[in-house]
Motif scaffolding. Sequence first.
Motif, short mmCIF file in Angstrom:
data_model
loop_
_atom_site.label_atom_id
_atom_site.label_comp_id
_atom_site.label_asym_id
_atom_site.label_seq_id
_atom_site.Cartn_x
_atom_site.Cartn_y
_atom_site.Cartn_z
N TYR A 99 0.83 -1.20 0.00
CA TYR A 99 0.00 0.00 0.00
C TYR A 99 0.87 1.26 0.00
O TYR A 99 0.56 2.24 -0.68
CB TYR A 99 -0.93 -0.01 1.21
N ALA A 100 1.97 1.22 0.74
CA ALA A 100 2.88 2.36 0.73
C ALA A 100 3.43 2.60 -0.67
O ALA A 100 3.50 3.74 -1.14
CB ALA A 100 4.02 2.12 1.72
N ARG A 101 3.81 1.52 -1.36
CA ARG A 101 4.34 1.67 -2.72
C ARG A 101 3.28 2.17 -3.68
O ARG A 101 3.56 2.97 -4.58
CB ARG A 101 4.91 0.33 -3.20
N ALA A 115 -14.10 -0.29 -6.97
CA ALA A 115 -12.95 0.53 -6.58
C ALA A 115 -13.36 1.34 -5.36
O ALA A 115 -14.29 2.15 -5.43
CB ALA A 115 -12.53 1.45 -7.72
N MET A 116 -12.70 1.10 -4.24
CA MET A 116 -13.01 1.87 -3.04
C MET A 116 -11.75 2.04 -2.21
O MET A 116 -10.90 1.15 -2.13
CB MET A 116 -14.12 1.21 -2.22
N CYS A 117 -11.61 3.23 -1.61
CA CYS A 117 -10.43 3.53 -0.82
C CYS A 117 -10.71 4.72 0.07
O CYS A 117 -11.67 5.47 -0.14
CB CYS A 117 -9.23 3.83 -1.73
N HIS A 118 -9.84 4.90 1.05
CA HIS A 118 -9.94 6.06 1.93
C HIS A 118 -9.25 7.27 1.32
O HIS A 118 -9.79 8.37 1.32
CB HIS A 118 -9.32 5.73 3.30
N SER A 119 -8.07 7.09 0.74
CA SER A 119 -7.25 8.22 0.28
C SER A 119 -7.56 8.58 -1.17
O SER A 119 -6.73 8.41 -2.07
CB SER A 119 -5.76 7.87 0.45
N GLY A 120 -8.75 9.14 -1.37
CA GLY A 120 -9.19 9.44 -2.73
C GLY A 120 -8.39 10.51 -3.42
O GLY A 120 -8.28 10.51 -4.65
N GLY A 144 -8.18 -0.92 6.40
CA GLY A 144 -7.77 0.42 5.97
C GLY A 144 -7.19 0.49 4.58
O GLY A 144 -6.86 1.58 4.09
N LEU A 145 -7.06 -0.64 3.89
CA LEU A 145 -6.47 -0.66 2.55
C LEU A 145 -7.57 -0.63 1.49
O LEU A 145 -8.72 -0.96 1.75
CB LEU A 145 -5.61 -1.91 2.38
N PRO A 146 -7.21 -0.24 0.26
CA PRO A 146 -8.23 -0.16 -0.80
C PRO A 146 -8.74 -1.54 -1.21
O PRO A 146 -8.18 -2.58 -0.84
CB PRO A 146 -7.47 0.50 -1.97
N ILE A 147 -9.81 -1.51 -2.00
CA ILE A 147 -10.30 -2.70 -2.69
C ILE A 147 -10.42 -2.35 -4.16
O ILE A 147 -11.06 -1.37 -4.53
CB ILE A 147 -11.66 -3.17 -2.16
N THR A 192 -3.37 -6.77 -5.99
CA THR A 192 -2.82 -6.74 -4.63
C THR A 192 -3.84 -6.28 -3.58
O THR A 192 -3.55 -6.36 -2.38
CB THR A 192 -1.61 -5.80 -4.56
N PHE A 193 -5.03 -5.82 -4.02
CA PHE A 193 -6.01 -5.32 -3.06
C PHE A 193 -7.41 -5.89 -3.33
O PHE A 193 -8.39 -5.17 -3.43
CB PHE A 193 -6.10 -3.79 -3.12
N PRO A 194 -7.55 -7.21 -3.44
CA PRO A 194 -8.87 -7.79 -3.72
C PRO A 194 -9.75 -7.82 -2.46
O PRO A 194 -9.25 -7.96 -1.34
CB PRO A 194 -8.53 -9.21 -4.18
N GLY A 195 -11.04 -7.73 -2.65
CA GLY A 195 -11.96 -7.82 -1.53
C GLY A 195 -12.00 -9.21 -0.92
O GLY A 195 -12.35 -9.36 0.26
N ARG A 196 -11.63 -10.21 -1.69
CA ARG A 196 -11.69 -11.58 -1.17
C ARG A 196 -10.70 -11.84 -0.05
O ARG A 196 -10.76 -12.86 0.62
CB ARG A 196 -11.47 -12.59 -2.30
#
Length: 373
Positions: free
Chosen positions: A64-66, A331-336, A315-318, A362-366
């Motif tokens: 997530y940082a990358r 597509a959902m995330c906090h840091s839009g 706290g990570l995106p999906i 790297t950010f699947p909802g599953r």
Amino acid sequence: MRRLPDQDIVIIGAGLVGAALAWGLARAGERPLLLDGEDLSLRASRANFALIWIQGKGLGAPHYARWSMRSARLWPEFASALHETSGVDVALRQRGGFTFALSETELERIHEEVLTVARELGDDAPEHTLLDHAQTAKMVPAIGRDVVGSIYSPMDGDVNSLRLLRALHTGMTNLGARYEPHCEIDEIDPRPGGFLMKGAWGEVFAKRVVLAAGVGNSRLAAMVGIHAPSVRSKGQILVTEKCRPFFPYTSATLRQADEGGVMIGDSQETGTDSIATNQDISAVLADRAIRTFPCLGGVNVLRSWAGFRVKTPDGLPIYEHSAAHPGAYVAMCHSGVTLAAVHALVVAGEIAIQQSALAGNTFPGRRFHVSQN
């Protein structure tokens, strides 16, 4: 009841995530239809702090940082393209950001978090500097005596929040996207060849659908076979009258906009559906702001508002393409704001070519599924 013409692709949600994807898709040659909800719908974009923030982000999640750093590096290109397509200058500033500490314990905690992220990233770690009071005051002379020190990171920045949303909507329309307000979606019915979307206003059929409805994504995603859980997190912001420039950088809790007003934030409430502001929280925000910058003690607060963050349990995106119903994406995330550049310049392109895995898968909802075995 209205029946809109059939579409190739519909985006549900016209906030920062949906608008960035619509802009990117239109730039890639698509003609997306962007459906927006009502004025008083629970929105994250209405209360965004407009930060491009890297410092300390991705604790325990280096991928997530990358991802965040990739977007921050793309922001100059994105801002330039937005200006070219919309004529709107979003006032991008990437001069660096501070995290101010009002106690030694607080300074030790935030420094350890930044160091932990740096260790996890290795050679990819963003630059940061630990500063004591005197070193901080040399860079930011307006700080108060209560500031014991800070962390400074040169990659952080901000934009003008109102201009950003305007630039996205103007730019996407100029590129061929369409926007329809007052079209909240209650039901998505997967059918052969696409999806029928319905609401109290009417319905529309599309071959593909992108869910960017923020806090509404969890309910809608289940209708297309994607698990996208969220947690309730309410935050509020204070905005002051315009004042002389005193803080040319940015911070996670306070920033002076290019027009002179000061935005103050950093609160979290859970377990509430009320959009009303909490005056007790406002008082705490104001007190910390004045301790950090005493010059704000004589400045008037003009308005305050609240909004609901789009936060998943970790706290990570999906980002996910439905295996059960191909053609449906979430597509959902906090840091839009931070991620707007990568949404517009990377994820939108992946959707345009109907790629099965978004953002490197790297950010699947599953990831939130719990094995019952």
